[in-house]
Design an enzyme around this catalytic site. Structure first.
Site, mmCIF file in Angstrom:
data_model
loop_
_atom_site.group_PDB
_atom_site.id
_atom_site.type_symbol
_atom_site.label_atom_id
_atom_site.label_comp_id
_atom_site.label_asym_id
_atom_site.label_seq_id
_atom_site.Cartn_x
_atom_site.Cartn_y
_atom_site.Cartn_z
ATOM 1 N N SER A 131 0.830 -1.209 0.000
ATOM 2 C CA SER A 131 0.000 0.000 0.000
ATOM 3 C C SER A 131 0.865 1.259 0.000
ATOM 4 O O SER A 131 0.555 2.238 -0.675
ATOM 5 C CB SER A 131 -0.910 0.013 1.235
ATOM 6 O OG SER A 131 -1.868 -1.016 1.120
ATOM 7 N N GLU A 361 -4.197 -4.211 -6.779
ATOM 8 C CA GLU A 361 -4.378 -2.891 -7.412
ATOM 9 C C GLU A 361 -4.952 -1.863 -6.431
ATOM 10 O O GLU A 361 -5.742 -0.999 -6.780
ATOM 11 C CB GLU A 361 -5.170 -2.994 -8.725
ATOM 12 C CG GLU A 361 -4.420 -3.872 -9.726
ATOM 13 C CD GLU A 361 -4.546 -3.482 -11.186
ATOM 14 O OE1 GLU A 361 -5.084 -2.411 -11.485
ATOM 15 O OE2 GLU A 361 -4.079 -4.273 -12.020
ATOM 16 N N GLY A 362 -4.527 -2.021 -5.185
ATOM 17 C CA GLY A 362 -4.959 -1.123 -4.125
ATOM 18 C C GLY A 362 -6.054 -1.752 -3.297
ATOM 19 O O GLY A 362 -7.128 -2.076 -3.813
HETATM 20 N N1 CAA Z 1 -2.617 10.138 -10.912
HETATM 21 C C1 CAA Z 1 -1.492 10.864 -11.113
HETATM 22 N N2 CAA Z 1 -0.694 11.269 -10.112
HETATM 23 C C2 CAA Z 1 -1.053 10.936 -8.848
HETATM 24 C C3 CAA Z 1 -2.229 10.189 -8.587
HETATM 25 C C4 CAA Z 1 -3.014 9.791 -9.677
HETATM 26 N N3 CAA Z 1 -4.134 9.073 -9.493
HETATM 27 N N4 CAA Z 1 -2.320 9.995 -7.267
HETATM 28 C C5 CAA Z 1 -1.263 10.612 -6.702
HETATM 29 N N5 CAA Z 1 -0.497 11.172 -7.670
HETATM 30 C C6 CAA Z 1 0.711 11.999 -7.485
HETATM 31 C C7 CAA Z 1 0.375 13.122 -6.533
HETATM 32 O O1 CAA Z 1 -0.147 14.236 -7.227
HETATM 33 C C8 CAA Z 1 1.726 13.433 -5.919
HETATM 34 O O2 CAA Z 1 2.461 14.241 -6.804
HETATM 35 P P1 CAA Z 1 3.167 15.599 -6.300
HETATM 36 O O3 CAA Z 1 4.087 15.164 -5.197
HETATM 37 O O4 CAA Z 1 3.856 16.101 -7.498
HETATM 38 O O5 CAA Z 1 2.049 16.450 -5.802
HETATM 39 C C9 CAA Z 1 2.415 12.088 -5.875
HETATM 40 O O6 CAA Z 1 1.727 11.242 -6.835
HETATM 41 C C10 CAA Z 1 2.364 11.445 -4.507
HETATM 42 O O7 CAA Z 1 1.014 11.214 -4.218
HETATM 43 P P2 CAA Z 1 0.490 10.906 -2.733
HETATM 44 O O8 CAA Z 1 0.923 11.999 -1.831
HETATM 45 O O9 CAA Z 1 -0.943 10.604 -2.859
HETATM 46 O O10 CAA Z 1 1.303 9.587 -2.333
HETATM 47 P P3 CAA Z 1 1.132 8.653 -1.088
HETATM 48 O O11 CAA Z 1 2.457 8.156 -0.718
HETATM 49 O O12 CAA Z 1 0.300 9.343 -0.027
HETATM 50 O O13 CAA Z 1 0.338 7.376 -1.675
HETATM 51 C C11 CAA Z 1 -1.546 5.977 -2.178
HETATM 52 C C12 CAA Z 1 -0.962 7.399 -1.951
HETATM 53 C C13 CAA Z 1 -2.883 6.282 -2.835
HETATM 54 C C14 CAA Z 1 -1.741 5.220 -0.884
HETATM 55 C C15 CAA Z 1 -0.655 5.157 -3.139
HETATM 56 O O14 CAA Z 1 0.581 4.835 -2.576
HETATM 57 C C16 CAA Z 1 -1.345 3.889 -3.591
HETATM 58 O O15 CAA Z 1 -2.170 3.905 -4.476
HETATM 59 N N6 CAA Z 1 -0.985 2.740 -2.954
HETATM 60 C C17 CAA Z 1 -1.479 1.437 -3.415
HETATM 61 C C18 CAA Z 1 -0.560 0.835 -4.423
HETATM 62 C C19 CAA Z 1 -1.251 -0.168 -5.290
HETATM 63 O O16 CAA Z 1 -2.380 0.011 -5.678
HETATM 64 N N7 CAA Z 1 -0.535 -1.219 -5.627
HETATM 65 C C20 CAA Z 1 -1.064 -2.199 -6.520
HETATM 66 C C21 CAA Z 1 0.038 -2.958 -7.137
HETATM 67 S S1 CAA Z 1 -0.247 -3.388 -8.802
HETATM 68 C C22 CAA Z 1 -1.179 -4.751 -8.836
HETATM 69 O O17 CAA Z 1 -1.722 -5.200 -7.882
HETATM 70 C C23 CAA Z 1 -1.323 -5.284 -10.212
HETATM 71 C C24 CAA Z 1 -1.551 -6.740 -10.300
HETATM 72 O O18 CAA Z 1 -0.631 -7.483 -10.349
HETATM 73 C C25 CAA Z 1 -2.915 -7.261 -10.473
#
Ligand code: CAA
Length: 378
Positions: A131, A361-362
């Protein structure tokens, strides 16, 4: 509301027909033998389903994001393992189209859309960062014009089958701003594939850990700009999450259809159990919730197709669809009674397959975090 175009109906119909004729009959065997659906994936590529939302000039179907989710719902009804492999292939192809150089697109995208690559992978998660993706530790250091990659990834869908893997690595400061993104080819020197994970569900999809040991990459392997990696990862996941939400709807609908079939056949106290209100209410709730999930998925895909922001809607679709799919699968087992617990019936496979949709995927918790943040921002 949500009238499908003729082109969308055609994609849906092609996917439905393939899923019902060619996937559903083999899904149980693929699951039991944990057999990667190589032949099926190639046939899906021939149908244009490995690049549904990818331009024609790169071998895609150029049918849009709505067609993609319609296809995904159908394929997942036939075989959820095949569906997740298709989902990651499409996510990688679309990410390359959006962020790749002309040369990167030419080199990799047609290989994915044609099925010449059995699969493609998205390697973000690590043993210590799921995460909290921004805390990843895999590193890429500059050596002349090259990059040298070291570290390890975990839970990589199709990691042993992929012709190309998008790998996220730290190239700078701690946190999200120090992450870049690289294209690693399957079989590259320094790429080691670990042992297959023995999973609860989606057993025909391959999940492996990967290790990079002084893996040397040319400058041309960088996807996007240095430090842009986290943005690319999140943008890819916005689309990916809509795909997984569609997969969840498909699994839930398959579970509900199986439960309805069983409830019509199974007699208790002198009549089919489908006549009892206890069963009818379960069916009614699941049918309603899955329909609502389908609409959330279509809305998110519609926004994506229109080029509008859809981060919030993607997370809403993912959390709702995955949780309602899990409920439908649970109800499906319950309606089957003791038979739901045996692998003679598909109910237990659907139940196992659905489980991960609230995790990968989250997680649901990450989706709620994203939704709340977006709502509070407004
Ligand atoms: N689109 C574009 N940019 C984004 C964004 C989005 N949806 N969300 C965040 N960002 C950018 C932000 O704007 C920020 O940029 P700046 O620093 O320039 O402002 C930067 O990314 C950091 O964003 P956050 O502050 O939101 O980062 P965070 O550390 O707080 O993380 C989180 C947020 C939502 C928890 C993220 O880490 C997350 O989504 N975690 C889950 C990861 C995940 O889904 N993993 C799945 C693995 S893949 C998988 O499972 C595939 C498979 O095999 C089936």
């Amino acid at each position: 509301m949500f009238e499908l175009t003729e082109a969308q109906q055609m994609v849906q119909q092609a996917a439905r027909s393939y899923a019902q004729k060619s996937l559903a009959p083999v899904a149980a065997a693929l699951d039991r033998e944990a057999r990667f659906p190589r032949a099926q994936l190639r046939e899906l590529a021939e149908l244009g389903l490995m690049g549904v939302n990818v331009p024609e000039e790169l071998g895609g179907a150029q049918a849009g994001a709505v067609s993609y989710v319609l296809a995904m719902m159908e394929i997942a009804q036939g075989c959820a393992s095949t569906a997740v492999t298709m989902a990651v292939n499409n996510m990688v192809a679309e990410t390359l189209v959006r962020f790749g150089t002309p040369e990167q697109k030419r080199r990799y995208v047609p290989e994915i859309t044609s099925g010449r690559f059995a699969a493609a992978s998205y390697a973000l998660s690590e043993p210590h960062s799921g995460s909290d993706a921004a805390s990843l530790r895999t590193s890429a250091r500059r050596d002349g014009d090259d990059w040298v990659l070291n570290g390890s990834k975990q839970w990589i869908t199709s990691g042993d089958q992929a012709g190309v893997i998008i790998v996220w690595a730290r190239t700078g400061v701690a946190g999200s701003k120090g992450i870049s993104c690289f294209l690693v080819e399957g079989g590259a020197r320094g790429l080691h594939v670990g042992k297959h994970e023995d999973k609860m569900g989606l057993r025909a999809s391959s999940t492996v850990p990967l290790t990079f040991e002084d893996l040397r990459l040319p400058a041309a392997a960088l996807l996007g700009a240095p430090g842009q990696g986290f943005h690319i990862a999140m943008a890819a996941l916005d689309g990916g999450r809509v795909g997984i939400a569609a997969q969840a709807v498909g699994i839930g609908e398959a579970a509900l259809a199986a439960a309805v079939r069983y409830a019509r056949d199974r007699q208790a106290f002198g009549q089919p159990i489908a006549n009892y209100q206890a069963i009818r209410f379960m069916i009614a709730d699941c049918a309603t919730e899955l329909d609502a999930a389908r609409l959330l998925v279509l809305r998110a895909a519609g926004l994506k197709e229109a080029g509008q922001p859809f981060t919030r809607e993607a997370s809403m679709a993912k959390v709702f669809a995955s949780e309602k799919a899990n409920k439908a699968c649970d109800v499906g087992v319950q309606i089957h009674g003791g038979y739901g617990y045996l692998d003679e019936f598909p109910a237990e496979r659907h139940y196992r397959d659905a489980r991960v949709t609230t995790i990968y995927e989250g997680t649901s918790e990450v989706q709620r975090f994203v939704i709340a943040r977006e709502v509070l921002k407004d």
